[in-house]
Design a protein around this motif. Structure first.
Motif, PDB file in Angstrom:
ATOM      1  N   UNK A 112      51.372  15.586 159.373  1.00  0.00           N
ATOM      2  CA  UNK A 112      51.681  14.180 159.668  1.00  0.00           C
ATOM      3  C   UNK A 112      51.385  13.306 158.452  1.00  0.00           C
ATOM      4  N   UNK A 113      52.274  12.416 158.180  1.00  0.00           N
ATOM      5  CA  UNK A 113      52.080  11.557 157.011  1.00  0.00           C
ATOM      6  C   UNK A 113      51.383  10.265 157.430  1.00  0.00           C
ATOM      7  N   UNK A 114      50.625   9.725 156.525  1.00  0.00           N
ATOM      8  CA  UNK A 114      49.911   8.477 156.782  1.00  0.00           C
ATOM      9  C   UNK A 114      50.906   7.322 156.774  1.00  0.00           C
ATOM     10  N   UNK A 115      50.689   6.314 157.597  1.00  0.00           N
ATOM     11  CA  UNK A 115      51.612   5.177 157.581  1.00  0.00           C
ATOM     12  C   UNK A 115      51.548   4.464 156.233  1.00  0.00           C
ATOM     13  N   UNK A 116      52.695   4.097 155.747  1.00  0.00           N
ATOM     14  CA  UNK A 116      52.784   3.447 154.443  1.00  0.00           C
ATOM     15  C   UNK A 116      52.472   1.967 154.616  1.00  0.00           C
ATOM     16  N   UNK A 117      51.497   1.519 153.847  1.00  0.00           N
ATOM     17  CA  UNK A 117      51.134   0.095 153.894  1.00  0.00           C
ATOM     18  C   UNK A 117      51.733  -0.599 152.685  1.00  0.00           C
ATOM     19  N   UNK A 118      52.212  -1.807 152.851  1.00  0.00           N
ATOM     20  CA  UNK A 118      52.807  -2.507 151.708  1.00  0.00           C
ATOM     21  C   UNK A 118      51.741  -2.861 150.680  1.00  0.00           C
ATOM     22  N   UNK A 119      52.144  -2.875 149.427  1.00  0.00           N
ATOM     23  CA  UNK A 119      51.224  -3.230 148.355  1.00  0.00           C
ATOM     24  C   UNK A 119      50.956  -4.731 148.392  1.00  0.00           C
ATOM     25  N   UNK A 120      49.726  -5.136 148.040  1.00  0.00           N
ATOM     26  CA  UNK A 120      49.432  -6.562 148.016  1.00  0.00           C
ATOM     27  C   UNK A 120      50.253  -7.267 146.930  1.00  0.00           C
ATOM     28  N   UNK A 163      39.482   1.989 154.108  1.00  0.00           N
ATOM     29  CA  UNK A 163      40.054   2.930 155.056  1.00  0.00           C
ATOM     30  C   UNK A 163      38.957   3.794 155.669  1.00  0.00           C
ATOM     31  N   UNK A 164      39.372   4.672 156.587  1.00  0.00           N
ATOM     32  CA  UNK A 164      38.394   5.493 157.304  1.00  0.00           C
ATOM     33  C   UNK A 164      37.644   6.428 156.370  1.00  0.00           C
ATOM     34  N   UNK A 165      38.352   7.047 155.429  1.00  0.00           N
ATOM     35  CA  UNK A 165      37.652   7.983 154.551  1.00  0.00           C
ATOM     36  C   UNK A 165      36.702   7.270 153.606  1.00  0.00           C
ATOM     37  N   UNK A 166      36.988   6.021 153.245  1.00  0.00           N
ATOM     38  CA  UNK A 166      36.066   5.249 152.407  1.00  0.00           C
ATOM     39  C   UNK A 166      34.825   4.880 153.221  1.00  0.00           C
TER      40      UNK A 166
END
Length: 68
Positions: free
Chosen positions: A39-47, A56-59
């Motif tokens: 499954x691919x992570x949802x793509x978030x737009x760049x600021x 994010x969760x891993x951070x």
């Protein structure tokens, strides 16, 4: 009578059988590997104003592991 020696030795017989077994095992496992799609992570737009850091969760998991 001429005696013909067999070119099929015990070593080549077992080597061939091992190769056939390895190929059979690979073909049994391969369809399962191909059908699984990560499954691919949802793509978030760049600021728009630069940056790009997101908490994010891993951070957050990393921050939990560094607490003393």
């Amino acid at each position: 009578m001429s005696s013909k020696t067999s070119t099929l030795s015990r070593r080549s017989l077992f080597s061939g059988a091992a190769t056939v077994g390895a190929v059979a095992a690979a073909t049994a496992v391969l369809p399962g590997v191909v059908s699984q799609v990560a499954p691919s992570a949802p793509v978030t737009p760049k600021p728009t104003r630069g940056g790009g850091y997101t908490l994010s969760e891993h951070v957050q998991q990393y921050y939990k592991t560094t607490r003393v």
